[in-house]
Design an enzyme around this catalytic site. Structure first.
Site, PDB file in Angstrom:
ATOM      1  N   GLN A 177       1.744  -2.342  -1.369  1.00 47.14           N
ATOM      2  CA  GLN A 177       1.268  -3.285  -2.372  1.00 47.14           C
ATOM      3  C   GLN A 177       1.775  -2.887  -3.762  1.00 47.14           C
ATOM      4  OE1 GLN A 177      -0.194  -6.073  -1.861  1.00 47.14           O
ATOM      5  NE2 GLN A 177      -1.480  -5.984  -0.050  1.00 47.14           N
ATOM      6  N   GLU A 223       1.770  -3.210  14.269  1.00 50.95           N
ATOM      7  CA  GLU A 223       2.798  -3.651  13.319  1.00 50.95           C
ATOM      8  C   GLU A 223       4.116  -3.819  14.061  1.00 50.95           C
ATOM      9  OE1 GLU A 223       4.995  -4.947  10.552  1.00 50.95           O
ATOM     10  OE2 GLU A 223       2.939  -4.486   9.943  1.00 50.95           O
ATOM     11  N   CYS A 263      -3.130 -13.384   1.650  1.00 53.64           N
ATOM     12  CA  CYS A 263      -2.452 -13.694   0.389  1.00 53.64           C
ATOM     13  C   CYS A 263      -2.219 -15.192   0.243  1.00 53.64           C
ATOM     14  CB  CYS A 263      -1.120 -12.945   0.304  1.00 53.64           C
ATOM     15  SG  CYS A 263       0.039 -13.364   1.623  1.00 53.64           S
TER      16      CYS A 263
END
Length: 444
Positions: A274, A324, A399
């Protein structure tokens, strides 16, 4: 209406992208750099069948929330959308964006908590990414693309980036011009972890192994003691993707260290991390609070990246599984677990839908599921697997309020109810907003 028509209008509202909405005889036009209730003379710049775009020529009434933008390039630069609005108004706007996303995309009138945000809404970015070009005299030009174009606006001082990164870019512009690197450099990327005092500069080049790139790297290492890594990344493809596949160390080491709360992370050029440290800590504190893990609980973290949320969860839980698809990120995540002496976590390198489905088939039923997907949200198979896992709580970090609302609607139709919706403003001056939603399983 047609292009170049002028008219007088009033801004009615802002879109989720920060554009003002002005109507002329019920025909909607989108206008930059205006706020609701502002009036003035406008000119039409582009027309489509059901909507158009316009520009404010002369503002005759200004909003009480209007402020003077900090950046001299604001307007032409496409990086920020809300510098002309007060910080308090930005928080109101983002609260409404999340509220309206649920109403419009899910038909749900949910209660939205007041927006959480960092105290100082400037100089928060730890990642810089700028294109490189040349002017008519052959001097390097570094900056940001003009809105809807590939014209580069020369960098002066970006107030979202910290000052030392702006200094690095000015040095690259000066020394790169001296070294005649106009045909060498394509992009510059900087990762700057101020809380560990380590930075990485990535020179994205068209061709590998030039003497100029090596000399520039040595200049940067000498000039800036906190620059611990200068990488060369080769990208000779005709693409909008910034980084290519091949990279080598030009000076220093290949990775740098970042920090979130009391956890440290090793970051490579391609690691996802981030861009706002203080904002990220606020976001993760919210996610961990919503997860409400006990020492006997298990959790799954879907789309875990380099393990930043997973490791926070593992400090509270009995066992955590991180999922992931990017192999480099999984390797980073495994090393980050070792580095932080956390051994109650396993990482799976796989597509989210396949991994979650397989976990369900193997009888895995965690107490809590955390998901932090890309802007497109979760696919239906992943949502089905989350429901089948039957966790007591799902914490959805997003987001994109639009896909968040869509996915939450599915979850509420399949046994869950929304308990809290918490927006977090990690990107002040822009239209972007992160949101954390707590869903709990409905008891029969």
């Amino acid at each position: 209406m047609k292009k170049n028509d002028t008219f007088t209008g009033t801004c009615l509202d802002l879109t989720y992208e920060g554009w003002g909405i002005v109507k002329h005889e019920e025909f909607p036009l989108f206008v930059r750099n205006v706020l609701p209730e502002e009036e003035g003379e406008l000119v039409v710049t582009k027309v489509f069948s059901h909507y158009g775009f316009a520009k404010m020529l002369n503002r005759t009434k200004s909003s009480e929330h209007r402020v003077q933008p900090m950046c001299l390039c604001y307007g032409p630069c496409g990086g920020c959308q809300l510098q002309h609005a007060s910080f308090e108004y930005q928080k109101q706007y983002k609260h409404n964006v999340v509220k309206q996303a649920f109403l419009r995309n899910a038909g749900m009138d949910v209660e939205v908590c007041p927006v959480k945000t960092i105290e100082y809404p400037w100089r928060y970015r730890n990642k810089v990414q700028v294109p490189v070009g040349t002017d008519k005299d052959g001097n390097l030009v570094l900056g940001f693309y003009r809105l809807h174009s590939h014209d580069i606006i020369p960098l002066q001082d970006c107030f979202l980036q910290n000052e030392r990164d702006n200094d690095i870019l000015h040095t690259i512009q000066k020394e790169g011009t001296r070294l005649h690197m106009g045909s060498v450099l394509r992009h510059i990327m900087i990762r700057d972890m101020e809380n560990t005092d380590e930075a990485m500069v990535v020179l994205v080049v068209y061709k590998k192994g030039t003497k100029q790139a090596k000399e520039l790297a040595e200049i940067l290492i000498r000039t800036y003691p906190f620059v611990k890594s200068v990488m060369e990344n080769v990208n000779d493809k005709d693409t909008n993707v910034v980084l290519g596949l091949e990279e080598t160390v030009l000076a220093g080491k290949s990775t740098i260290m970042g920090k979130l709360h009391d956890l440290t992370f090793e970051l490579s050029a391609k690691s996802f991390f981030q861009v706002n440290i203080k904002g990220t800590e606020l976001l993760y504190e919210t996610a961990v609070e919503f997860a409400d893990l006990k020492k006997e609980d298990t959790a799954v973290d879907v789309y875990c990246g380099v393990g930043s949320i997973s490791l926070h969860l593992a400090q509270k839980a009995k066992q955590v599984i991180g999922i992931e698809i990017v192999p480099e990120a999984i390797e980073n995540a495994k090393q980050n677990a070792i580095r932080n002496h956390i051994d109650n976590i396993n990482f799976i390198c796989a597509d989210a839908r396949n991994a979650t489905t397989e976990l369900v088939q193997n009888g895995y039923h965690p107490d809590v599921a955390v998901v932090d997907p890309p802007r497109k949200g979760c696919d239906i198979q992943t949502l089905e697997a989350l429901v089948a896992m039957g966790g007591k709580r799902i914490v959805y970090v997003s987001c994109n309020p639009t896909t968040l609302a869509r996915d939450c609607k599915y979850l509420t139709e399949h046994g869950y109810t929304i308990r809290k919706v918490q927006p977090v403003d990690m990107f002040p001056q822009t239209n972007h907003v992160e949101t954390v939603v707590l869903l709990s399983k409905v008891q029969n």
